[in-house]
Design an enzyme around this catalytic site. Structure first.
Site, mmCIF file in Angstrom:
data_model
loop_
_atom_site.group_PDB
_atom_site.id
_atom_site.type_symbol
_atom_site.label_atom_id
_atom_site.label_comp_id
_atom_site.label_asym_id
_atom_site.label_seq_id
_atom_site.Cartn_x
_atom_site.Cartn_y
_atom_site.Cartn_z
ATOM 1 N N HIS A 192 0.164 4.135 28.315
ATOM 2 C CA HIS A 192 1.023 3.017 27.662
ATOM 3 C C HIS A 192 1.731 3.535 26.419
ATOM 4 O O HIS A 192 1.836 2.760 25.625
ATOM 5 C CB HIS A 192 -0.249 2.125 27.429
ATOM 6 N N LYS A 248 0.491 28.518 2.178
ATOM 7 C CA LYS A 248 -0.643 28.775 1.400
ATOM 8 C C LYS A 248 -0.118 29.134 0.024
ATOM 9 O O LYS A 248 -0.445 28.795 -0.954
ATOM 10 C CB LYS A 248 -1.662 29.630 1.950
ATOM 11 N N LYS A 281 -14.756 31.339 7.372
ATOM 12 C CA LYS A 281 -14.968 32.585 7.728
ATOM 13 C C LYS A 281 -14.847 33.602 6.520
ATOM 14 O O LYS A 281 -15.520 34.370 6.206
ATOM 15 C CB LYS A 281 -14.062 33.235 9.081
ATOM 16 N N GLU A 312 -1.757 28.525 17.604
ATOM 17 C CA GLU A 312 -2.252 29.482 16.572
ATOM 18 C C GLU A 312 -2.013 30.895 17.000
ATOM 19 O O GLU A 312 -1.587 32.012 16.324
ATOM 20 C CB GLU A 312 -3.066 29.137 15.709
ATOM 21 N N GLY A 368 -11.012 33.028 13.905
ATOM 22 C CA GLY A 368 -11.524 31.857 13.591
ATOM 23 C C GLY A 368 -11.477 30.625 14.861
ATOM 24 O O GLY A 368 -12.409 30.038 15.043
ATOM 25 N N ARG A 369 -10.350 30.637 15.599
ATOM 26 C CA ARG A 369 -10.100 29.716 16.459
ATOM 27 C C ARG A 369 -10.921 30.218 17.750
ATOM 28 O O ARG A 369 -10.816 29.508 18.873
ATOM 29 C CB ARG A 369 -8.707 29.655 16.950
ATOM 30 N N GLU A 402 -9.099 24.200 0.912
ATOM 31 C CA GLU A 402 -9.378 22.862 1.498
ATOM 32 C C GLU A 402 -11.156 22.622 1.527
ATOM 33 O O GLU A 402 -11.629 21.875 1.133
ATOM 34 C CB GLU A 402 -8.975 22.579 2.815
HETATM 35 O O1 F6P Z 1 -4.962 28.903 8.035
HETATM 36 C C1 F6P Z 1 -5.464 29.219 9.357
HETATM 37 C C2 F6P Z 1 -6.557 29.554 9.279
HETATM 38 O O2 F6P Z 1 -6.880 31.102 8.878
HETATM 39 C C3 F6P Z 1 -7.260 29.720 10.749
HETATM 40 O O3 F6P Z 1 -7.010 30.657 11.397
HETATM 41 C C4 F6P Z 1 -8.812 29.356 10.556
HETATM 42 O O4 F6P Z 1 -9.335 29.058 11.577
HETATM 43 C C5 F6P Z 1 -8.625 28.328 9.201
HETATM 44 O O5 F6P Z 1 -7.647 28.712 8.463
HETATM 45 C C6 F6P Z 1 -9.896 28.413 8.454
HETATM 46 O O6 F6P Z 1 -10.322 29.630 7.774
HETATM 47 P P1 F6P Z 1 -11.628 30.080 7.206
HETATM 48 O O7 F6P Z 1 -12.674 29.906 8.398
HETATM 49 O O8 F6P Z 1 -11.628 31.177 6.840
HETATM 50 O O9 F6P Z 1 -11.939 28.945 6.375
#
Ligand code: F6P
Length: 495
Positions: A352, A461, A176, A322, A236-237, A182
């Protein structure tokens, strides 16, 4: 708990029918909870939920800390009601068309070979929803394979690239914000691999982006015609319904993806229109509120008795925790207790591992069982055993067993809710996920918190960026606590 579940059943033969809700997709059984009624909310709580629902569907800036609305329901509207809907639908048509071409294996890579493998590079909301549904909807997939790379651990991308053919692989860089460490690292590694394997000119044929930040995606080197946008009012979620679902479209095709949206739209209509005491997300949230806020329960265990729903818990963990893992209310005052921990694993495996604790442990847990009545690809001998395990577990938690040996005693009277889906289809999954989304909104309304921001992820972060030069030995000027310092030194000695 004062009430005894067994007695509640004994005193009312109609308890099951009084405490169940049924719709086109599922049956929700609340009867094995310590409830006298499904009218669980007092007038004030009911008004809070009604207000939140009205503001949500009215597109108000309910995410007040970020000064924006949360309108993910618009992503699944099928008939436009205003110009924004028209824009959403036209962008939807664009990413569905592209994804469907990949699904039909009609798109060629740089060297003219058919793209048959997709790698979604994204994390959190840009990964978990599509990944869960890619797994859940396995029986609806075409021939294209999709991999999901999220972790910055280089082995995650390494494992995928080492088996991929650059000539037939498409990377979807899904972010987003297009700033997530990452995702950008993994995308850069994938780009280097592609350029080294084919050529610099191959990037435009093998990379697409999904982002609200078109300029950043362009800067990364992705062709504008292959950037699929969405809006800042999509959290995002809550974003799998947007172009964030592109990897899923590649896997199941546009028609099935539209069914997913239709199922979600059914959940939207139901949430908006069903009377509050027969409203599924409202009751799910109210039952949680009853246990977690009013009766000191500590966590929610989700046990889905369905192999296809193996990735449901990780998806729900982001959605719920979140959203509602917050320390302040909407006025900025501390709250004593907000959202609780959600965890779980598929049944019967979970039986189990941690079910011992559910049956005899001292934690106060609420269990949500999920079952599926019809799984055509599962042999009937398996299916009946699976379901009898599910029903046996909720019954065992409830009835317990006396024994003259204390270690063999089961206290019973442990509550659970069971959701019994008719089947796993794109439509039923759309309904299920959107229902969970609305339940999170209801829970937040009851807690008086904002479920749509996530500032709690920011400090880590920031500190990570500060530590990078220290770990890289480019700087040693930082004042660190002795633990962090000692850990870094160990890495310098052994890394
Ligand atoms: O670090 C949390 C977050 O901001 C989430 O809310 C989001 O889904 C995820 O990182 C990924 O963010 P992006 O889609 O901006 O890479």
């Amino acid at each position: 708990m004062e009430r005894d579940l067994k007695q509640l059943f004994q005193s009312d033969p109609r308890r099951f029918s009084k405490f169940t809700l049924e719709n086109d997709f599922l049956l929700a059984d609340f009867s094995k909870n310590h409830l006298d009624t499904l009218h669980l909310l007092n007038q004030e709580e009911q008004s809070r939920i009604e207000l939140a629902r009205k503001q949500f569907f009215g597109g108000e800036n309910i995410n007040h800390t970020e000064n924006r609305a949360a309108m993910h329901f618009r992503l699944r509207r099928t008939s436009p009601m205003d110009p924004l809907d028209e824009e959403v639908i036209s962008i939807r048509d664009r990413f569905l068309e592209f994804g469907d071409q990949i699904f039909q294996q009609k798109i060629l890579g740089f060297s003219g070979k058919t793209i048959d493998t997709v790698v979604n590079i994204g994390i959190g909301g840009s990964d978990l929803g599509p990944k869960f549904l890619y797994d859940a909807l396995r029986d609806f997939r075409g021939h294209s394979k999709v991999h999901f790379v999220s972790n910055v651990d280089g082995l995650a991308i390494h494992d995928v690239l080492s088996e991929a053919n650059p000539e037939t692989t498409l990377f979807i860089v899904c972010s987003k914000t297009f700033t997530t460490q990452e995702t950008l690292q993994n995308a850069q590694t994938a780009k280097n691999w592609l350029v080294n394997s084919l050529s610099k000119d191959a990037v435009s044929s093998h990379f697409v982006a999904v982002s609200t930040q078109v300029d950043l995606a362009k800067e990364f080197g992705i062709n504008e015609s292959r950037i699929f946008g969405f809006w800042d009012w999509v959290g995002g979620r809550y974003s799998l319904w947007s172009a964030v679902g592109l990897s899923l479209v590649c896997a199941i095709g546009a028609t099935q993806f539209r069914e997913l949206l239709e199922g979600a739209e059914c959940a939207d209509h139901a949430f908006e229109n069903d009377p509050i005491h027969q409203n599924l997300p409202v009751i799910l949230a109210a039952v949680d509120h009853f246990y977690f806020q009013k009766n000191g329960f500590n966590s929610k265990v989700v046990a889905a008795y369905a192999h296809r729903l193996s990735m449901l818990v990780p998806f729900l963990q982001q959605l719920v925790m979140e959203s509602n893992g917050k320390g302040i209310d909407v006025s900025g005052n501390s709250v004593n207790r907000s959202g609780v921990v959600w965890w779980g694993a598929p049944g019967t495996d979970a039986q189990h591992s941690f079910f011992q604790l559910l049956h005899q442990g001292t934690e106060k847990l609420h269990v949500e069982f999920i079952g599926v009545t019809l799984q055509p690809k599962s042999d009937n001998d398996h299916q009946i055993k699976l379901l009898s395990n599910l029903f046996a577990q909720s019954r065992a938690l409830m009835i317990g067993e006396k024994s003259s040996f204390p270690e063999k005693e089961f206290s019973g009277n442990r509550p659970s809710t069971t959701l019994l889906l008719k089947n796993i289809t794109p439509k039923s999954m759309g309904f299920l996920v959107a229902t969970y989304e609305h339940r999170v909104l209801c829970e937040a309304a009851l807690l008086n918190i904002n479920p749509f921001d996530q500032f709690g992820v920011e400090l880590g972060k920031k500190l990570c960026n500060e530590l990078l030069p220290v770990i890289k030995k480019e700087s040693n000027s930082m004042e660190l606590d002795s633990s962090t310092e000692g850990l870094i030194q160990y890495v310098h000695r052994h890394g």
